[in-house]
Motif scaffolding. Sequence first.
Motif, PDB file in Angstrom:
ATOM      1  N   ARG A  59     -21.816 -17.825 -34.302  1.00 57.33           N
ATOM      2  CA  ARG A  59     -20.795 -18.876 -34.176  1.00 57.33           C
ATOM      3  C   ARG A  59     -21.311 -20.247 -34.582  1.00 57.33           C
ATOM      4  O   ARG A  59     -20.581 -21.219 -34.545  1.00 57.33           O
ATOM      5  CB  ARG A  59     -20.301 -18.925 -32.733  1.00 57.33           C
ATOM      6  N   THR A  60     -22.577 -20.331 -34.959  1.00 56.71           N
ATOM      7  CA  THR A  60     -23.182 -21.609 -35.324  1.00 56.71           C
ATOM      8  C   THR A  60     -23.028 -21.854 -36.821  1.00 56.71           C
ATOM      9  O   THR A  60     -23.374 -21.005 -37.635  1.00 56.71           O
ATOM     10  CB  THR A  60     -24.683 -21.627 -34.957  1.00 56.71           C
ATOM     11  N   ARG A  61     -22.484 -23.028 -37.133  1.00 55.50           N
ATOM     12  CA  ARG A  61     -22.347 -23.430 -38.535  1.00 55.50           C
ATOM     13  C   ARG A  61     -23.032 -24.772 -38.721  1.00 55.50           C
ATOM     14  O   ARG A  61     -22.897 -25.660 -37.887  1.00 55.50           O
ATOM     15  CB  ARG A  61     -20.872 -23.542 -38.922  1.00 55.50           C
ATOM     16  N   VAL A  62     -23.742 -24.908 -39.815  1.00 56.19           N
ATOM     17  CA  VAL A  62     -24.464 -26.140 -40.116  1.00 56.19           C
ATOM     18  C   VAL A  62     -23.860 -26.735 -41.383  1.00 56.19           C
ATOM     19  O   VAL A  62     -23.671 -26.034 -42.376  1.00 56.19           O
ATOM     20  CB  VAL A  62     -25.975 -25.856 -40.316  1.00 56.19           C
ATOM     21  N   PHE A  63     -23.546 -28.036 -41.315  1.00 56.75           N
ATOM     22  CA  PHE A  63     -22.902 -28.724 -42.432  1.00 56.75           C
ATOM     23  C   PHE A  63     -23.782 -29.861 -42.921  1.00 56.75           C
ATOM     24  O   PHE A  63     -24.571 -30.419 -42.159  1.00 56.75           O
ATOM     25  CB  PHE A  63     -21.547 -29.302 -41.990  1.00 56.75           C
ATOM     26  N   GLU A  64     -23.610 -30.218 -44.168  1.00 60.82           N
ATOM     27  CA  GLU A  64     -24.288 -31.381 -44.708  1.00 60.82           C
ATOM     28  C   GLU A  64     -23.493 -32.615 -44.284  1.00 60.82           C
ATOM     29  O   GLU A  64     -22.291 -32.712 -44.538  1.00 60.82           O
ATOM     30  CB  GLU A  64     -24.364 -31.279 -46.227  1.00 60.82           C
TER      31      GLU A  64
END
Length: 108
Positions: A59-64
């Motif tokens: 469920r973890t999303r990393v964005f710039e």
Amino acid sequence: MSSSPREEASAEEAPRLVTIPQIPALLEAAGLKKVGPARIRQLAADDKDWPAPVFATGRTRVFEWSAVERYFRNRTTRQGERTDLDPQQKGRSNADRRTQQNDPPSER
């Protein structure tokens, strides 16, 4: 011990990566309207213009951060506007829609 100029330059060029819980505070620090994490999750799920995650696992999303900030700077807000209606239905009131739903098909 000091870093070499090459290491400092590469550290400045590295993109800043953020998760959704970090975004509200960063928006406020950037001088943008603070948006809560729940609304950000909704935008990430529903808005086609939301930037794609750089990394996602479970469920973890990393964005710039630069892409997220650009999204919020260019986003058109529609406060108070119902977004759940078709464009044709926006001009009609709820009473008009209820009347149409209750009318027999022959009277439409």
